[in-house]
Design a protein around this motif. Structure first.
Motif, PDB file in Angstrom:
ATOM      1  N   ALA A 120      60.388  46.657  59.965  1.00 51.25           N
ATOM      2  CA  ALA A 120      60.623  47.472  58.777  1.00 51.25           C
ATOM      3  C   ALA A 120      59.303  47.904  58.150  1.00 51.25           C
ATOM      4  CB  ALA A 120      61.473  46.697  57.776  1.00 51.25           C
ATOM      5  N   MET A 121      58.321  47.004  58.102  1.00 56.61           N
ATOM      6  CA  MET A 121      57.012  47.353  57.548  1.00 56.61           C
ATOM      7  C   MET A 121      56.342  48.443  58.388  1.00 56.61           C
ATOM      8  SD  MET A 121      55.488  43.619  56.485  1.00 56.61           S
ATOM      9  CE  MET A 121      53.913  44.329  56.000  1.00 56.61           C
ATOM     10  N   MET A 122      56.435  48.319  59.705  1.00 57.60           N
ATOM     11  CA  MET A 122      55.779  49.293  60.581  1.00 57.60           C
ATOM     12  C   MET A 122      56.373  50.687  60.433  1.00 57.60           C
ATOM     13  SD  MET A 122      54.926  47.338  64.181  1.00 57.60           S
ATOM     14  CE  MET A 122      56.474  46.482  64.373  1.00 57.60           C
ATOM     15  N   THR A 123      57.621  50.776  60.080  1.00 60.57           N
ATOM     16  CA  THR A 123      58.294  52.078  60.007  1.00 60.57           C
ATOM     17  C   THR A 123      58.539  52.528  58.577  1.00 60.57           C
ATOM     18  OG1 THR A 123      60.389  50.898  60.229  1.00 60.57           O
ATOM     19  CG2 THR A 123      59.430  51.820  62.249  1.00 60.57           C
TER      20      THR A 123
ATOM     21  N   LYS B 154      69.856  55.252  59.257  1.00 64.38           N
ATOM     22  CA  LYS B 154      70.482  53.926  59.299  1.00 64.38           C
ATOM     23  C   LYS B 154      70.591  53.473  60.749  1.00 64.38           C
ATOM     24  CE  LYS B 154      75.181  55.800  59.495  1.00 64.38           C
ATOM     25  NZ  LYS B 154      76.563  55.688  59.025  1.00 64.38           N
ATOM     26  N   ALA B 155      70.559  52.174  60.937  1.00 58.25           N
ATOM     27  CA  ALA B 155      70.735  51.568  62.263  1.00 58.25           C
ATOM     28  C   ALA B 155      71.039  50.092  62.065  1.00 58.25           C
ATOM     29  CB  ALA B 155      69.489  51.752  63.127  1.00 58.25           C
ATOM     30  N   THR B 156      71.961  49.580  62.857  1.00 59.11           N
ATOM     31  CA  THR B 156      72.411  48.202  62.686  1.00 59.11           C
ATOM     32  C   THR B 156      72.548  47.512  64.041  1.00 59.11           C
ATOM     33  OG1 THR B 156      73.684  48.853  60.738  1.00 59.11           O
ATOM     34  CG2 THR B 156      74.208  46.719  61.706  1.00 59.11           C
ATOM     35  N   ALA B 157      72.188  46.251  64.079  1.00 64.13           N
ATOM     36  CA  ALA B 157      72.396  45.425  65.266  1.00 64.13           C
ATOM     37  C   ALA B 157      72.973  44.081  64.842  1.00 64.13           C
ATOM     38  CB  ALA B 157      71.094  45.215  66.037  1.00 64.13           C
ATOM     39  N   MET B 158      73.806  43.533  65.713  1.00 68.22           N
ATOM     40  CA  MET B 158      74.314  42.173  65.536  1.00 68.22           C
ATOM     41  C   MET B 158      73.597  41.280  66.539  1.00 68.22           C
ATOM     42  SD  MET B 158      76.644  42.364  63.132  1.00 68.22           S
ATOM     43  CE  MET B 158      77.735  40.968  63.318  1.00 68.22           C
ATOM     44  N   TYR B 159      73.027  40.211  66.039  1.00 69.41           N
ATOM     45  CA  TYR B 159      72.347  39.237  66.888  1.00 69.41           C
ATOM     46  C   TYR B 159      73.095  37.903  66.852  1.00 69.41           C
ATOM     47  CZ  TYR B 159      68.019  41.586  68.267  1.00 69.41           C
ATOM     48  OH  TYR B 159      67.097  42.405  68.876  1.00 69.41           O
ATOM     49  N   GLN B 160      73.206  37.279  68.006  1.00 69.32           N
ATOM     50  CA  GLN B 160      73.752  35.920  68.060  1.00 69.32           C
ATOM     51  C   GLN B 160      72.679  35.018  68.653  1.00 69.32           C
ATOM     52  OE1 GLN B 160      77.546  35.339  70.114  1.00 69.32           O
ATOM     53  NE2 GLN B 160      78.101  33.928  68.491  1.00 69.32           N
ATOM     54  N   ILE B 161      72.370  33.983  67.909  1.00 64.03           N
ATOM     55  CA  ILE B 161      71.299  33.053  68.288  1.00 64.03           C
ATOM     56  C   ILE B 161      71.933  31.703  68.556  1.00 64.03           C
ATOM     57  CG2 ILE B 161      69.129  31.985  67.589  1.00 64.03           C
ATOM     58  CD1 ILE B 161      68.916  34.342  65.507  1.00 64.03           C
TER      59      ILE B 161
ATOM     60  N   ASN C 174      75.228  27.976  66.714  1.00 63.15           N
ATOM     61  CA  ASN C 174      74.852  29.395  66.743  1.00 63.15           C
ATOM     62  C   ASN C 174      74.973  30.044  65.383  1.00 63.15           C
ATOM     63  OD1 ASN C 174      77.109  31.415  66.392  1.00 63.15           O
ATOM     64  ND2 ASN C 174      78.076  30.196  67.993  1.00 63.15           N
ATOM     65  N   TYR C 175      74.213  31.106  65.213  1.00 59.88           N
ATOM     66  CA  TYR C 175      74.319  32.008  64.057  1.00 59.88           C
ATOM     67  C   TYR C 175      74.642  33.392  64.601  1.00 59.88           C
ATOM     68  CZ  TYR C 175      71.582  28.789  61.000  1.00 59.88           C
ATOM     69  OH  TYR C 175      71.111  27.724  60.265  1.00 59.88           O
ATOM     70  N   LEU C 176      75.518  34.107  63.887  1.00 60.07           N
ATOM     71  CA  LEU C 176      75.724  35.531  64.122  1.00 60.07           C
ATOM     72  C   LEU C 176      75.144  36.260  62.915  1.00 60.07           C
ATOM     73  CD1 LEU C 176      77.117  37.767  65.871  1.00 60.07           C
ATOM     74  CD2 LEU C 176      79.100  37.499  64.368  1.00 60.07           C
ATOM     75  N   VAL C 177      74.197  37.164  63.164  1.00 59.73           N
ATOM     76  CA  VAL C 177      73.429  37.772  62.080  1.00 59.73           C
ATOM     77  C   VAL C 177      73.450  39.289  62.210  1.00 59.73           C
ATOM     78  CG1 VAL C 177      71.242  37.728  60.830  1.00 59.73           C
ATOM     79  CG2 VAL C 177      71.883  35.778  62.280  1.00 59.73           C
ATOM     80  N   LYS C 178      73.657  39.956  61.073  1.00 57.20           N
ATOM     81  CA  LYS C 178      73.600  41.420  61.047  1.00 57.20           C
ATOM     82  C   LYS C 178      72.264  41.864  60.473  1.00 57.20           C
ATOM     83  CE  LYS C 178      76.078  43.970  58.094  1.00 57.20           C
ATOM     84  NZ  LYS C 178      77.233  44.694  57.528  1.00 57.20           N
ATOM     85  N   TYR C 179      71.569  42.738  61.222  1.00 59.61           N
ATOM     86  CA  TYR C 179      70.317  43.333  60.768  1.00 59.61           C
ATOM     87  C   TYR C 179      70.576  44.827  60.550  1.00 59.61           C
ATOM     88  CZ  TYR C 179      68.133  38.979  62.210  1.00 59.61           C
ATOM     89  OH  TYR C 179      67.790  37.637  62.346  1.00 59.61           O
ATOM     90  N   GLN C 180      70.506  45.247  59.291  1.00 55.86           N
ATOM     91  CA  GLN C 180      70.827  46.629  58.922  1.00 55.86           C
ATOM     92  C   GLN C 180      69.580  47.301  58.342  1.00 55.86           C
ATOM     93  OE1 GLN C 180      74.062  47.029  56.098  1.00 55.86           O
ATOM     94  NE2 GLN C 180      74.710  48.930  57.076  1.00 55.86           N
ATOM     95  N   PHE C 181      69.086  48.305  59.059  1.00 58.29           N
ATOM     96  CA  PHE C 181      67.887  49.021  58.638  1.00 58.29           C
ATOM     97  C   PHE C 181      68.287  50.306  57.907  1.00 58.29           C
ATOM     98  CE2 PHE C 181      66.425  46.361  62.086  1.00 58.29           C
ATOM     99  CZ  PHE C 181      65.171  45.949  61.671  1.00 58.29           C
TER     100      PHE C 181
ATOM    101  N   GLN D  85      57.622  64.414  58.937  1.00 57.54           N
ATOM    102  CA  GLN D  85      56.798  63.550  58.093  1.00 57.54           C
ATOM    103  C   GLN D  85      57.547  63.053  56.867  1.00 57.54           C
ATOM    104  OE1 GLN D  85      56.550  66.768  58.421  1.00 57.54           O
ATOM    105  NE2 GLN D  85      56.180  67.775  56.447  1.00 57.54           N
ATOM    106  N   MET D  86      58.662  63.723  56.542  1.00 55.85           N
ATOM    107  CA  MET D  86      59.439  63.322  55.387  1.00 55.85           C
ATOM    108  C   MET D  86      60.426  62.194  55.721  1.00 55.85           C
ATOM    109  SD  MET D  86      58.253  65.301  53.084  1.00 55.85           S
ATOM    110  CE  MET D  86      59.430  65.076  51.759  1.00 55.85           C
ATOM    111  N   GLY D  87      60.670  61.971  57.009  1.00 58.69           N
ATOM    112  CA  GLY D  87      61.671  60.992  57.419  1.00 58.69           C
ATOM    113  C   GLY D  87      61.090  59.617  57.690  1.00 58.69           C
ATOM    114  N   ARG D  88      61.951  58.636  57.598  1.00 59.51           N
ATOM    115  CA  ARG D  88      61.610  57.256  57.967  1.00 59.51           C
ATOM    116  C   ARG D  88      62.755  56.750  58.847  1.00 59.51           C
ATOM    117  NH1 ARG D  88      57.823  59.222  56.050  1.00 59.51           N
ATOM    118  NH2 ARG D  88      56.431  58.442  54.392  1.00 59.51           N
ATOM    119  N   SER D  89      62.478  56.492  60.101  1.00 60.79           N
ATOM    120  CA  SER D  89      63.531  56.257  61.082  1.00 60.79           C
ATOM    121  C   SER D  89      63.991  54.794  61.128  1.00 60.79           C
ATOM    122  CB  SER D  89      63.075  56.681  62.475  1.00 60.79           C
ATOM    123  OG  SER D  89      64.054  56.323  63.435  1.00 60.79           O
ATOM    124  N   ALA D  90      65.239  54.575  60.729  1.00 63.97           N
ATOM    125  CA  ALA D  90      65.818  53.237  60.856  1.00 63.97           C
ATOM    126  C   ALA D  90      66.006  52.866  62.324  1.00 63.97           C
ATOM    127  CB  ALA D  90      67.166  53.187  60.129  1.00 63.97           C
TER     128      ALA D  90
END
Length: 484
Positions: free
Chosen positions: A280-283, A250-257, A184-191, A203-208
């Motif tokens: 990330a590209m879409m937002t 900001k927004a963060t998730a931990m994924y375990q694969i 397994n991998y434990l991975v942090k994805y931080q936007f 319109q000025m914001g970019r939502s993580a």
């Protein structure tokens, strides 16, 4: 001194081992912070005449204890980290967190570390009393939960010196796990996005947070297109704040694969990464991806497992003391009965796997609240739906692991019931049983160098010349994860 004397020596020190385990239970420390636990284990080894080396693989709470010299060199693996948020009063059959600590030993590592220590003491006594050469090595391994200490230690070649590794794990049954734990991998994805007023200047914001939600949605669609035995778990650890009128920056998730083999985990990890990057590209946000831990699948070793299994059968199993039967029954009432499942599993086993007499013994005791029988050993490399950094040790040297019934039947790891059982006498007795089995196995291997050689040949055959690939990237160090 013979093997039975060594087993008796371990039993004579039950009170000492129990007190040591309880002190670790009283000081539950999570990954990489196990200073108290590491210190008292080191002191115990020093008092026993072992030489201590601390700070292996850049981890201050890791250590190795050595006794003797020469070959064979037999290793024992010890763990002592707790789990966050698992606080629980001992010996209480209802969910009752302690006020003094939020952590708790929900996986029984207070027992694990001391059980392996007791086994090392037993082998040391055997060599000492018989004036025999050989080396006893105990590895104090931090951060199994969420840090993969052994993976870092394997990367630093800490296990290269030993001819084999022996370990165990507390649980709800006695036996040798018949398969391979998942990689397994434990991975942090931080936007990271851009904050703004959600009504006046959206319109000025970019939502993580938008990015994270899109990532989660993409992974849901991915689940249909990965192998059946793989798992993807996640938790949103930071949703960006409590104010809905702010575009969340900001927004963060931990994924375990998880998957049966490390390359399969790597493939899924890369696909999840592309989903995160696409979100990330879409937002119009940015994403930082960081592996927080990784561990390999375990390589089973039938040669060693059979010796462990034989000792599980030969050494008398512990029974629950009368003083704790009321507690055991109360804990069992909070769990799903296991008798029907055990009867179904064992009844279906052919006689070449389990004899009629052994099968009947198990069926007679299937409804016990604490299992006193040993589950049949059925060699397999089928995936076991759990993970452990013991897997990385098993790629380096022949490795075998047992489980013993320290908990009420049906208890799952990482539960309050496991924490509540951690200081009971029946847990102490089962820890002693595990130590006796491991020490007996080590003595058997010491006296049968052909079996040690066969165990190594089995591992070499499995590897088939392929090098061990450590799952932790070279640029990730334990210190990078201390504050995470």
């Amino acid at each position: 001194m013979n093997k039975h004397d060594a087993v008796a020596y371990i039993a004579s020190r039950l009170d000492y081992f129990s007190e040591l385990s309880d002190r670790i239970w009283d000081h539950p420390e999570v990954r990489f912070t196990e200073t108290f636990s590491s210190d008292i284990l080191c002191r115990a080894f020093e008092e026993e005449g072992f030489q201590i080396e601390r700070g292996l693989a850049e981890m201050p709470t890791s250590f190795v204890a050595r006794y003797g010299g020469g070959n064979p060199c037999i290793g024992f693996l010890g763990e002592f980290d707790a789990l966050p948020g698992m606080s629980q009063y001992p010996g209480v059959a209802e969910r009752t967190p302690l006020e003094s600590n939020v952590n708790g030993h929900g996986c029984g590592h207070n027992l694990l570390g001391v059980g392996s220590l007791a086994a090392a003491f037993g082998l040391k006594k055997y060599l000492e009393e018989n004036d025999l050469p050989g080396t006893v090595v105990y590895f104090g391994c931090p951060a199994e939960e969420g840090g993969s200490g052994k993976t870092f230690m394997a990367r630093a070649h800490c296990f290269d010196e030993i001819d084999c590794a022996i370990t165990w794990h507390p649980g709800a049954c006695n036996g040798v796990p018949p398969g391979s734990f998942l990689a397994n991998y434990l991975v942090k994805y931080q936007f990271t996005g851009i904050p703004s007023h959600a009504a006046a200047f959206p319109q000025m914001g970019r939502s993580a947070l938008d990015a994270l939600e899109l990532m989660n949605m993409g992974v849901q669609f991915l689940r249909e297109h990965i192998i059946q035995d793989a798992r993807i778990h996640y938790a949103i650890t930071d949703a960006g704040g409590d104010s809905p009128n702010i575009v969340q920056p900001k927004a963060t998730a931990m994924y375990q694969i998880r998957a049966p083999k490390t390359p399969q985990v790597e493939e899924i990890y890369q696909r999840v990464n592309r989903i995160a990057e696409g979100a990330a590209m879409m937002t119009d946000t940015k994403v930082e991806i960081k592996i927080m831990k990784g561990c390999s699948n375990t390589v089973p070793n039938v040669v060693m497992d059979r010796i462990m299994y034989r000792n599980l059968l030969e050494i008398p199993r512990p029974v629950c003391p009368d003083s704790e039967k009321e507690l055991v029954e109360a804990l069992a009432a909070t769990l799903k009965p296991q008798g029907a499942a055990i009867r179904q599993q064992v009844s279906a086993m052919p006689e070449y796997v389990v004899s009629a007499a052994q099968k009947q013994e198990i069926l007679n005791h299937a409804d016990e609240t604490i299992q006193t029988f040993v589950l049949p050993y059925t060699p397999s490399d089928a995936p076991i739906p759990a993970s452990s950094d013991v897997g990385d040790v098993s790629w380096v040297c022949p490795t075998s692991q047992i489980g013993t019934a320290t908990w009420v039947a049906g208890t799952a790891p990482h539960t309050w019931q496991a924490v509540a059982s951690g200081k009971t006498e029946f847990a102490h007795r089962s820890t002693l049983y595990a130590a006796q089995v491991m020490a007996s196995t080590a003595i058997d291997l010491y006296n049968a160098p052909d079996q040690l050689k066969a165990a190594r040949q089995e591992l070499d055959c499995y590897l088939n010349g392929a090098p061990y690939r450590n799952p932790m990237p070279d640029d990730i160090h334990p210190s990078d994860l201390y504050s995470q």
